[in-house]
Write an enzyme that holds these catalytic residues in place. Structure first.
Site, PDB file in Angstrom:
ATOM      1  N   ALA A   1      51.020 -46.171  37.016  1.00  0.00           N
ATOM      2  CA  ALA A   1      52.416 -46.155  37.427  1.00  0.00           C
ATOM      3  C   ALA A   1      52.462 -46.365  38.941  1.00  0.00           C
ATOM      4  O   ALA A   1      51.482 -46.082  39.642  1.00  0.00           O
ATOM      5  CB  ALA A   1      53.040 -44.820  37.058  1.00  0.00           C
TER       6      ALA A   1
ATOM      7  N   GLY B   1      48.814 -44.997  33.868  1.00  0.00           N
ATOM      8  CA  GLY B   1      49.753 -45.721  33.006  1.00  0.00           C
ATOM      9  C   GLY B   1      49.187 -47.042  32.495  1.00  0.00           C
ATOM     10  O   GLY B   1      49.592 -47.536  31.435  1.00  0.00           O
TER      11      GLY B   1
ATOM     12  N   GLU C   1      47.235 -46.153  29.521  1.00  0.00           N
ATOM     13  CA  GLU C   1      48.207 -45.790  28.476  1.00  0.00           C
ATOM     14  C   GLU C   1      48.885 -47.034  27.898  1.00  0.00           C
ATOM     15  O   GLU C   1      49.128 -47.116  26.695  1.00  0.00           O
ATOM     16  CB  GLU C   1      49.243 -44.822  29.063  1.00  0.00           C
ATOM     17  CG  GLU C   1      48.609 -43.481  29.415  1.00  0.00           C
ATOM     18  CD  GLU C   1      49.541 -42.566  30.193  1.00  0.00           C
ATOM     19  OE1 GLU C   1      49.960 -42.967  31.303  1.00  0.00           O
ATOM     20  OE2 GLU C   1      49.856 -41.481  29.708  1.00  0.00           O
TER      21      GLU C   1
ATOM     22  N   GLU D   1      45.452 -39.142  36.886  1.00  0.00           N
ATOM     23  CA  GLU D   1      46.707 -38.503  37.298  1.00  0.00           C
ATOM     24  C   GLU D   1      46.508 -37.154  37.981  1.00  0.00           C
ATOM     25  O   GLU D   1      47.261 -36.791  38.883  1.00  0.00           O
ATOM     26  CB  GLU D   1      47.639 -38.303  36.089  1.00  0.00           C
ATOM     27  CG  GLU D   1      48.308 -39.569  35.601  1.00  0.00           C
ATOM     28  CD  GLU D   1      47.500 -40.335  34.569  1.00  0.00           C
ATOM     29  OE1 GLU D   1      46.289 -40.048  34.414  1.00  0.00           O
ATOM     30  OE2 GLU D   1      48.081 -41.223  33.920  1.00  0.00           O
TER      31      GLU D   1
END
Ligand code: CO8
Length: 264
Positions: free
Chosen positions: A69, A112, A115, A135
């Site tokens: 992200a 992300g 993911e 993270e």
């Protein structure tokens, strides 16, 4: 086709049978900004609705599939901002796409990015692919399914180690060994992309409704318990006998010829 995007490239290949989405923010290692993810979702939904498209390929560029992200965009968010705007909520819509999605992971797939790869149906890794969930180094936790999906892919111990340390990344070879990816494609990023397109073409040769039914069944294994999943599989298996493509597929086998599916 014809849509102008700023963070991705989206193009139809193989006479419209394959939708290719290339994440295109190489300077930020394809960090998944909200704008980028909106475009990815828009392209996915466009290809999902296109009757010609049989499979979708998502890939990155240079050394990154996606490095997570967008930290710069996210850093000042407060709880109330994340909650009120339903931050990351729409990412889950990717799991509602019916057409198969193949991830061609060329380099970093972190946070992300890892993911996103796990949201795809088939993951092919390039030799330089690197998976991780860093993270916790940023004082946060995976937010788009990483804590739920990684354990299903690589087992609890390795998932815990990756997530809790934020440091133990997984290279392509280990990812293939553990089943996070289906296999490693040797050679350049171009070779990886060509292989992903080739797998997409093989899927696009099949009957589209049968492919969608099969994908729905396999995904049920993720989402529901075993006995419920078995029931779902059975009812969708029965449903294939309502399709002309089942009649054609089985008849063709008996006649020792290739099936000519109507809904290809
Ligand atoms: N967000 C924003 N910018 C990034 C990101 C990122 N995730 N990753 C890299 N960049 C930027 C860098 O800031 C740098 O920009 P600049 O040139 O302006 O300084 C540029 O990309 C190049 O990066 P590096 O210089 O760091 O490149 P290196 O080759 O030295 O290192 C790494 C590569 C190891 C991949 C390193 O960039 C890195 O550690 N990146 C961050 C990885 C990370 O922590 N990802 C997890 C993010 S959190 C997350 O994904 C939460 C998901 C749940 C919420 C989902 C919300 C949408």
């Amino acid at each position: 086709k014809g849509k102008e995007y700023t963070c991705i490239q989206a193009e139809l290949l193989e006479g419209g049978a394959i939708g290719l989405i290339t994440l295109d923010r190489p300077k930020a290692l394809n960090a998944l900004s909200e704008a980028l993810m909106k475009e990815v979702l828009d392209a996915l939904q466009t290809y999902d609705a296109d009757p010609q498209v049989g499979a979708i390929v998502i890939t990155g560029k240079d050394k990154a599939f996606a490095a997570g992200a967008d930290i710069k965009e996210m850093k000042d968010k407060r709880f109330v901002d994340a909650y009120a705007s339903r931050f990351v909520f729409h990412w889950n819509s990717i799991s509602a796409i019916r057409k198969p999605i193949i991830a061609a992971v060329n380099g970093y797939a972190l946070g992300g990015g890892c993911e996103l790869a796990m949201l795809c149906d088939i993951v092919l890794a390039g030799e330089k692919a690197m998976f991780g969930q860093p993270e916790l180094n940023l004082g946060t936790i995976p937010g788009i399914g990483g804590t739920q999906r990684l354990i299903r892919e690589v087992g609890k111990s390795r998932a815990m180690e990756m997530i809790l340390t934020g440091k133990h990344f997984m290279d392509a070879e280990e990812a293939a060994q553990k089943g996070l990816v289906s296999r490693v494609v040797p050679g350049s990023n171009d070779a990886l992309l060509a292989e992903a397109i080739s797998v997409g073409k093989q899927i696009a040769q099949q009957s589209k409704p049968v492919v969608a039914l099969a994908k729905e069944c396999v995904n049920a294994a993720y989402e529901i318990g075993l006995q419920e999943g078995i029931k779902k599989e059975q009812s969708l298996f029965y449903a294939t006998f309502a399709l002309e493509d089942q009649k054609e597929g089985m008849q063709a086998f008996i006649e020792k010829r290739k099936p000519d599916f109507k809904h290809k």
